[in-house]
Every structure is written in structure tokens, then in C-alpha cells.
Write an enzyme that holds these catalytic residues in place. Structure first.
Site, PDB file in Angstrom:
ATOM      1  N   LYS A  66      17.135  36.437 -41.792  1.00  0.00           N
ATOM      2  CA  LYS A  66      18.222  37.120 -41.071  1.00  0.00           C
ATOM      3  C   LYS A  66      19.119  37.865 -42.066  1.00  0.00           C
ATOM      4  O   LYS A  66      19.587  38.975 -41.802  1.00  0.00           O
ATOM      5  CB  LYS A  66      19.031  36.099 -40.264  1.00  0.00           C
ATOM      6  CG  LYS A  66      18.223  35.506 -39.118  1.00  0.00           C
ATOM      7  CD  LYS A  66      18.902  34.294 -38.514  1.00  0.00           C
ATOM      8  CE  LYS A  66      18.080  33.704 -37.388  1.00  0.00           C
ATOM      9  NZ  LYS A  66      18.532  32.374 -36.975  1.00  0.00           N
ATOM     10  N   LYS A 108      12.945  38.110 -36.308  1.00  0.00           N
ATOM     11  CA  LYS A 108      13.571  38.400 -37.630  1.00  0.00           C
ATOM     12  C   LYS A 108      12.557  38.390 -38.761  1.00  0.00           C
ATOM     13  O   LYS A 108      12.697  39.115 -39.732  1.00  0.00           O
ATOM     14  CB  LYS A 108      14.711  37.425 -37.942  1.00  0.00           C
ATOM     15  CG  LYS A 108      14.288  35.968 -38.042  1.00  0.00           C
ATOM     16  CD  LYS A 108      14.679  35.229 -36.835  1.00  0.00           C
ATOM     17  CE  LYS A 108      14.020  33.910 -36.686  1.00  0.00           C
ATOM     18  NZ  LYS A 108      14.384  33.249 -35.453  1.00  0.00           N
ATOM     19  N   GLY A 152      18.472  29.866 -28.696  1.00  0.00           N
ATOM     20  CA  GLY A 152      18.331  29.305 -27.340  1.00  0.00           C
ATOM     21  C   GLY A 152      17.642  30.363 -26.495  1.00  0.00           C
ATOM     22  O   GLY A 152      18.030  31.537 -26.542  1.00  0.00           O
ATOM     23  N   GLY A 199      15.340  19.627 -28.706  1.00  0.00           N
ATOM     24  CA  GLY A 199      14.635  20.918 -28.653  1.00  0.00           C
ATOM     25  C   GLY A 199      15.290  21.960 -29.544  1.00  0.00           C
ATOM     26  O   GLY A 199      15.040  23.162 -29.406  1.00  0.00           O
ATOM     27  N   VAL A 241      19.412  38.379 -35.048  1.00  0.00           N
ATOM     28  CA  VAL A 241      20.427  37.686 -35.857  1.00  0.00           C
ATOM     29  C   VAL A 241      21.586  37.333 -34.929  1.00  0.00           C
ATOM     30  O   VAL A 241      22.062  38.209 -34.199  1.00  0.00           O
ATOM     31  CB  VAL A 241      20.972  38.598 -36.991  1.00  0.00           C
ATOM     32  CG1 VAL A 241      21.939  37.832 -37.882  1.00  0.00           C
ATOM     33  CG2 VAL A 241      19.849  39.189 -37.815  1.00  0.00           C
ATOM     34  N   GLU A 260      12.083  22.934 -34.512  1.00  0.00           N
ATOM     35  CA  GLU A 260      10.637  23.032 -34.294  1.00  0.00           C
ATOM     36  C   GLU A 260       9.979  21.728 -34.753  1.00  0.00           C
ATOM     37  O   GLU A 260      10.534  21.023 -35.601  1.00  0.00           O
ATOM     38  CB  GLU A 260      10.065  24.155 -35.173  1.00  0.00           C
ATOM     39  CG  GLU A 260      10.706  25.498 -34.976  1.00  0.00           C
ATOM     40  CD  GLU A 260      10.225  26.174 -33.705  1.00  0.00           C
ATOM     41  OE1 GLU A 260       9.168  25.771 -33.185  1.00  0.00           O
ATOM     42  OE2 GLU A 260      10.926  27.072 -33.231  1.00  0.00           O
ATOM     43  N   ASP A 269      14.622  30.745 -42.708  1.00  0.00           N
ATOM     44  CA  ASP A 269      15.010  31.437 -41.468  1.00  0.00           C
ATOM     45  C   ASP A 269      16.308  32.224 -41.702  1.00  0.00           C
ATOM     46  O   ASP A 269      16.408  33.400 -41.342  1.00  0.00           O
ATOM     47  CB  ASP A 269      15.195  30.401 -40.355  1.00  0.00           C
ATOM     48  CG  ASP A 269      15.735  31.007 -39.075  1.00  0.00           C
ATOM     49  OD1 ASP A 269      14.933  31.576 -38.307  1.00  0.00           O
ATOM     50  OD2 ASP A 269      16.955  30.941 -38.845  1.00  0.00           O
ATOM     51  N   VAL A 304      11.202  32.121 -25.201  1.00  0.00           N
ATOM     52  CA  VAL A 304      12.047  33.290 -24.947  1.00  0.00           C
ATOM     53  C   VAL A 304      11.402  34.202 -23.900  1.00  0.00           C
ATOM     54  O   VAL A 304      12.083  34.669 -22.967  1.00  0.00           O
ATOM     55  CB  VAL A 304      12.314  34.061 -26.265  1.00  0.00           C
ATOM     56  CG1 VAL A 304      13.137  35.308 -25.987  1.00  0.00           C
ATOM     57  CG2 VAL A 304      13.019  33.171 -27.277  1.00  0.00           C
ATOM     58  N   ARG A 343      -1.801  33.713 -26.068  1.00  0.00           N
ATOM     59  CA  ARG A 343      -3.036  33.369 -26.768  1.00  0.00           C
ATOM     60  C   ARG A 343      -4.054  32.788 -25.793  1.00  0.00           C
ATOM     61  O   ARG A 343      -5.211  33.107 -25.802  1.00  0.00           O
ATOM     62  CB  ARG A 343      -2.731  32.316 -27.855  1.00  0.00           C
ATOM     63  CG  ARG A 343      -2.473  32.922 -29.207  1.00  0.00           C
ATOM     64  CD  ARG A 343      -2.201  31.835 -30.192  1.00  0.00           C
ATOM     65  NE  ARG A 343      -0.969  31.153 -29.861  1.00  0.00           N
ATOM     66  CZ  ARG A 343       0.023  30.971 -30.717  1.00  0.00           C
ATOM     67  NH1 ARG A 343      -0.069  31.403 -31.924  1.00  0.00           N
ATOM     68  NH2 ARG A 343       1.114  30.331 -30.353  1.00  0.00           N
TER      69      ARG A 343
HETATM   70  N1  LIG Z   1      13.575  30.319 -29.448  1.00  0.00           N
HETATM   71  C1  LIG Z   1      14.769  30.853 -29.725  1.00  0.00           C
HETATM   72  O1  LIG Z   1      15.829  30.312 -29.394  1.00  0.00           O
HETATM   73  C2  LIG Z   1      14.834  32.189 -30.451  1.00  0.00           C
HETATM   74  C3  LIG Z   1      16.089  32.737 -30.783  1.00  0.00           C
HETATM   75  C4  LIG Z   1      16.154  33.977 -31.410  1.00  0.00           C
HETATM   76  C5  LIG Z   1      14.982  34.646 -31.724  1.00  0.00           C
HETATM   77  N2  LIG Z   1      13.780  34.074 -31.410  1.00  0.00           N
HETATM   78  C6  LIG Z   1      12.555  34.800 -31.758  1.00  0.00           C
HETATM   79  O2  LIG Z   1      11.834  35.099 -30.558  1.00  0.00           O
HETATM   80  C7  LIG Z   1      10.435  35.119 -30.833  1.00  0.00           C
HETATM   81  C8  LIG Z   1       9.718  34.192 -29.850  1.00  0.00           C
HETATM   82  O3  LIG Z   1      10.222  32.877 -30.003  1.00  0.00           O
HETATM   83  P1  LIG Z   1       9.756  31.703 -29.006  1.00  0.00           P
HETATM   84  O4  LIG Z   1      10.633  30.547 -29.337  1.00  0.00           O
HETATM   85  O5  LIG Z   1       9.696  32.193 -27.604  1.00  0.00           O
HETATM   86  O6  LIG Z   1       8.249  31.433 -29.534  1.00  0.00           O
HETATM   87  P2  LIG Z   1       7.105  30.589 -28.820  1.00  0.00           P
HETATM   88  O7  LIG Z   1       7.695  29.652 -27.812  1.00  0.00           O
HETATM   89  O8  LIG Z   1       6.251  30.041 -29.903  1.00  0.00           O
HETATM   90  O9  LIG Z   1       6.268  31.685 -27.981  1.00  0.00           O
HETATM   91  C9  LIG Z   1       5.390  32.598 -28.586  1.00  0.00           C
HETATM   92  C10 LIG Z   1       4.564  33.279 -27.488  1.00  0.00           C
HETATM   93  O10 LIG Z   1       3.770  34.288 -28.115  1.00  0.00           O
HETATM   94  C11 LIG Z   1       2.388  34.062 -27.806  1.00  0.00           C
HETATM   95  N3  LIG Z   1       1.616  34.379 -28.999  1.00  0.00           N
HETATM   96  C12 LIG Z   1       1.864  34.005 -30.269  1.00  0.00           C
HETATM   97  N4  LIG Z   1       0.916  34.491 -31.108  1.00  0.00           N
HETATM   98  C13 LIG Z   1       0.058  35.171 -30.314  1.00  0.00           C
HETATM   99  C14 LIG Z   1      -1.151  35.899 -30.581  1.00  0.00           C
HETATM  100  N5  LIG Z   1      -1.662  35.994 -31.811  1.00  0.00           N
HETATM  101  N6  LIG Z   1      -1.780  36.499 -29.547  1.00  0.00           N
HETATM  102  C15 LIG Z   1      -1.289  36.391 -28.287  1.00  0.00           C
HETATM  103  N7  LIG Z   1      -0.145  35.712 -27.967  1.00  0.00           N
HETATM  104  C16 LIG Z   1       0.499  35.112 -28.979  1.00  0.00           C
HETATM  105  C17 LIG Z   1       2.251  32.592 -27.447  1.00  0.00           C
HETATM  106  O11 LIG Z   1       1.139  32.425 -26.631  1.00  0.00           O
HETATM  107  P3  LIG Z   1       0.716  30.969 -26.052  1.00  0.00           P
HETATM  108  O12 LIG Z   1       1.739  30.686 -24.984  1.00  0.00           O
HETATM  109  O13 LIG Z   1      -0.650  31.136 -25.479  1.00  0.00           O
HETATM  110  O14 LIG Z   1       0.788  30.035 -27.215  1.00  0.00           O
HETATM  111  C18 LIG Z   1       3.596  32.349 -26.755  1.00  0.00           C
HETATM  112  O15 LIG Z   1       3.495  32.730 -25.397  1.00  0.00           O
HETATM  113  C19 LIG Z   1      10.286  34.717 -32.311  1.00  0.00           C
HETATM  114  O16 LIG Z   1      10.199  35.886 -33.084  1.00  0.00           O
HETATM  115  C20 LIG Z   1      11.590  34.002 -32.615  1.00  0.00           C
HETATM  116  O17 LIG Z   1      11.965  34.074 -33.979  1.00  0.00           O
HETATM  117  C21 LIG Z   1      13.662  32.870 -30.774  1.00  0.00           C
END
Ligand SMILES: NC(=O)c1ccc[n+]([C@@H]2O[C@H](COP(=O)([O-])OP(=O)(O)OC[C@H]3O[C@@H](n4cnc5c(N)ncnc54)[C@H](OP(=O)(O)O)[C@@H]3O)[C@@H](O)[C@H]2O)c1
Length: 437
Positions: A219, A120, A317, A201, A147, A204, A215, A34, A61
Site C-alpha cells: 500500500k 494493491k 472488510g 475472519g 489503500v 488470512e 501488505d 469482496v 477458479r
Molecule cells: N477482503 C478484504 O477485506 C479486502 C480489502 C481491500 C482490498 N481487498 C482486495 O480485494 C481483492 C479480492 O480479495 P478477496 O478477499 O475477495 O479475495 P478472495 O476471497 O480470495 O477471492 C478471490 C476470488 O478470485 C477468484 N480467483 C482467484 N484467482 C483466480 C484465477 N486464477 N482464475 C479465476 N478466478 C480466480 C477466486 O475464485 P474461487 O472462488 O473459485 O476460488 C475468488 O472468487 C484482493 O486484491 C484484495 O487484496 C480485499
């Protein structure tokens, strides 16, 4: 001047005006799926919010893994992005999880820096603390993407108390489980459907939060706080894993006039009691939620006795989520001190739904006859609304039925008595609405 030329002139004027405005400085916490989509949109359409935006940096990270990544500067120390003498105009939190997301969002809000989050889990677990902090510091805090990420509806209700005075929420809030059940309806086995979702994709590598209903429960907890004003922890919402549903359930539910969906449901009364669940449920064809397939999500908001309001669209997405986040940011840049989220006013007392019927599955080598099943259930006040066909294709015979609404305690007693009397196993899943066809 033609309409097209008019439009182009207006757009160019807007761009010139925007270029003279100081860009909004935004810190990105997280640069995963995201976060990267947010940075990409800002990079390719820097004026899309009506004011130029500059991402000052992103927290990750592992900065080494990002070497050569030109989307924006990356850091592994959040204090670099949030330090006082160059504090950002807003923070976007897309780290996921509880820590360090909670501490960083709290710190930003307490210092008057507006925050947008899509998290969420964070809202479900620590929403009250975060919203109270935002309220005390009069700082905007938005979470439209948490949500139904692609459907802007939460904010709409924040300033419309009458529309928001509902007592029931029913939704399909998890795209992965909806995709898997849709594929199972086509006859694809659970494990193959899951593998397909992972290849696309959509799921997870560890899909347990999606498949166990957690999940969707997170929400639902966000929606219960916002609409009922009740504090509820996602882990206290009764949740049922998707794998309890078989291909035959999908097949037989069609003959019962509906389908099986992963549903999140909550109904509350003024005294703080909330009946809720997250997990598979029978949904009749007369219910629009029955027709949401694939990764589509939807939610129905209803006040008993009134027509429901329904919202449907993509629930996840990276691209749609990023757009919702940036729309939140656009609102914040216009009104950085407007609080739209409500904190809970009291704790919730969780009960079992009594306004729903049940989808029952009996299995046994020696299934009792239909009359015996009906009599035994009726003795406990459970009335059968519709019978599915008796399935004798394998050694263990199966029978599915739909009941009229009843109290969950009565159903538990009836099933215990039936299983004891006939050595069959029984599974019960909630059944929404009434059967009209
Ligand atoms: N994916 C979706 O479609 C979607 C939809 C709605 C809501 N969301 C929400 O959006 C949020 C992000 O989702 P995502 O899919 O983008 O997750 P993601 O791909 O796992 O990305 C997480 C990012 O946060 C960084 N991170 C995590 N823990 C960290 C820490 N302790 N210190 C520093 N950096 C840290 C990671 O760093 P690294 O890159 O170094 O690992 C990565 O860049 C979540 O809350 C999710 O529930 C996602």
C-alpha cells in the site's frame, strides 16, 4: 407536500427514470469475499449508483463449487466475459494476486474498457504499466479500495495538485496487525491475539503478508507512486515482522509516553531519494495514530512545515471494500475517460530515515549501567530522550530507551559498539514524532 413525501416522490421519480436507462454491463473478475459483497449490493440495490447495473458474470477458479449460487452467472474462462461482440461497460477486478489479474486488466484497458480494482499487490508491482495503458487508451482506471479501503481519499488528491504536493506519508495501513497490537496492549499474547483475529475472519489462514509488513509495504508503494511520482517495489521497502514486538514492549512503551503500532512511513526529497519502512514503530500519545485501535486504519499526509491532513476509517472488510469499488464504478460511468492515477516519473533511491528517533531495547544477563549506555551512544552522536524502567523480572534484564532523531548509520555503529563492549543484544525500532507528555 411534506418533506418525507417530497423525498419519496423524488426517489420514485429517480427509480422510474433509471429503469428507462440501459443498465451498465459490468464483468466481475473474482467472486470471493469482496466480489460477492459487490454482487450482493448490486442485487439488493440495483439503482444505488444512479444508473442500473447488471453483473454479466463473474470469473472464478472453480465453477463446480458455485453450483446453485444465484448471485450471478459464474465462468472459469475470462474470454467469455470480455469477448468483443458483447464487451462490458466496465470491469471490476477482485481476483487478488498478480496473474491472471495483470493480463486481464491490461487487456481490458487496452481495449478501452474502464477498470476498477482493489488489488494493491497488482498496483504496487505493475501500476506503471497499467496506468500507462489506461492513459494511452484514454480509459478510466480506479483503485480507491486498494489503500484504506473504506476511506475515499486517493481520488480527492488526483485533481488537487497543491493539496497533493506533500513529502511525507505516515500510516497504519494494515488492520490485522493493528488488531493484534491492540490486543497485546490489553495484555493478550501475540499467538492468542493472532488466533482471535483468525477466528473473527480478520486474518488470512496464512497471515504472513500482514504480519511481515508486506501488505502495508504494497500500500505504501502505491502511495509513494501517487504522491511522490517515484517507482518503488514493495519488496524493496525495508519491512520488519510484527513478532519482534513483545508484550513487555507494549507495557514499557506506555511508560515511555506512547505505544507500538505497525507503521508504514515514507519521506522523500526532490532528487528521488525516499526514506521508508514498514513495521513496528513507537508512536507517542500526542500522535493521533497512537489512538487508532482494532482494525481501524489511518494515514497522515504532510508537507514539511505545514499542518498534516489525516484520514482514518475502516481499512478492509468485504462490505466497505465493495462500497468503495462501486463508488469508483459510479464515477467511471459518469466519466469513463478521466484518468486519476499518476504513473511514476522516475525510480526511487531508498535510504534510511534520519528525521526519526529510535525506540531501543537492550537485553543482557549483565546489562551495562545507564551511564555507560548513555556515554557509549553519545560517543556516536546518539542522544537519549527518555529512559524506560529497567526490567529485571526474568533472568535476562531489559532496558528500553527513546533517542532523539539521528542518522541510522550512526545508530548502527553505536549499537554494534555497545553490543561488542557489553555482550548485550540490541533491537531498534523507529520512533515517530516528539514526546509531549
Ligand atoms: N477482503 C478484504 O477485506 C479486502 C480489502 C481491500 C482490498 N481487498 C482486495 O480485494 C481483492 C479480492 O480479495 P478477496 O478477499 O475477495 O479475495 P478472495 O476471497 O480470495 O477471492 C478471490 C476470488 O478470485 C477468484 N480467483 C482467484 N484467482 C483466480 C484465477 N486464477 N482464475 C479465476 N478466478 C480466480 C477466486 O475464485 P474461487 O472462488 O473459485 O476460488 C475468488 O472468487 C484482493 O486484491 C484484495 O487484496 C480485499
Amino acid at each position: 407536500m411534506s418533506v418525507v413525501a417530497d423525498h419519496a416522490a423524488a426517489a420514485s421519480h429517480a427509480r422510474r427514470a433509471a429503469s428507462t436507462v440501459v443498465p451498465a454491463r459490468v464483468a466481475l473478475l473474482g467472486l470471493g469475499r469482496v466480489g460477492r459483497a459487490v454482487a450482493d449490493i448490486v442485487r439488493h440495490s440495483p439503482h444505488c449508483l444512479g444508473r442500473p447495473v447488471r453483473i454479466t458474470g463473474a470469473l472464478v477458479r472453480n465453477t463446480d463449487a458455485r453450483a446453485g449460487d444465484a448471485v450471478c452467472p459464474v465462468v472459469d474462462d475470462a474470454s467469455v466475459l470480455l469477448r468483443d461482440h458483447e464487451a462490458p461497460d466496465a470491469v471490476i477486478e477482485v481476483l487478488g494476486g498478480l496473474e491472471p489479474a495483470r493480463s486481464l486488466v491490461l487487456s481490458a484497458l487496452a481495449r478501452g474498457i474502464p477498470v476498477v480494482t482493489a488489488n494493491k499487490s497488482l498496483l504496487a508491482e505493475h501500476g506503471d504499466e497499467l496506468i500507462e495503458t489506461a492513459r494511452r487508451s484514454r480509459t478510466a482506471f480506479r483503485c480507491e479500495a486498494s489503500v484504506l479501503a473504506g476511506v475515499p481519499f486517493l481520488g480527492t488528491f488526483a485533481t488537487r495538485p497543491l493539496a497533493a504536493s506533500i513529502d511525507t506519508v505516515t500510516g497504519i495501513l494494515n488492520g490485522t496487525s493493528n488488531f493484534i497490537l491492540s490486543r497485546m496492549s490489553d495484555g493478550v499474547a501475540f499467538t492468542s491475539a493472532l488466533k482471535e483475529a483468525q477466528q473473527l475472519g480478520l486474518a488470512e489462514p496464512d497471515p504472513s503478508k500482514d504480519l511481515d509488513g508486506i501488505d502495508a509495504a504494497e500500500k505504501l508503494a502505491v502511495l509513494i507512486r501517487q504522491f511522490a511520482g517515484l517507482a518503488i517495489r514493495a519488496c524493496d521497502i525495508p519491512s520488519t515482522p510484527l513478532h519482534q514486538i513483545t508484550l513487555r514492549d507494549l507495557e514499557h512503551s506506555r511508560e515511555l509516553g506512547g505505544t507500538v503500532k505497525a507503521v508504514a512511513f515514507a519521506q522523500w526529497t526532490g532528487d528521488g531519494r525516499v526514506c521508508c519502512f514498514s513495521g513496528p514503530a513507537f508512536v507517542p500519545n500526542s500522535d493521533p495514530l497512537a489512538h487508532l485501535t482494532g482494525v481501524l486504519n489511518g494515514v497522515r499526509l504532510q508537507r514539511t512545515g505545514q499542518e498534516p491532513l489525516c484520514f482514518t476509517g475502516p481499512g478492509a472488510g468485504p462490505e466497505v471494500t465493495a462500497r468503495a469499488i462501486l463508488d469508483d464504478l459510479a464515477e467511471i460511468l459518469q466519466a469513463p475517460d478521466i484518468i486519476t492515477l499518476k504513473s511514476a516519473v522516475s525510480p526511487a533511491f531508498i535510504g534510511q530515515p534520519s528525521t526519526l528517533g529510535w525506540y531501543l531495547r537492550f537485553a543482557s544477563n549483565h546489562l551495562p549501567g545507564a551511564v555507560d549506555i548513555a556515554d557509549l551512544l553519545a560517543a556516536h552522536g546518539i542522544w537519549i530522550q527518555r529512559w524506560g524502567p529497567r526490567d529485571t523480572r526474568c533472568e535476562t534484564g531489559e532496558q528500553r530507551v527513546l533517542t532523539f532523531p539521528c542518522r541510522a548509520e550512526d545508530l548502527d555503529a553505536a549499537l554494534e559498539a555497545l553490543c561488542a563492549a557489553s555482550s548485550c543484544t540490541a533491537n531498534a525500532f523507529p520512533a515517530l514524532g516528539s514526546i509531549n507528555e
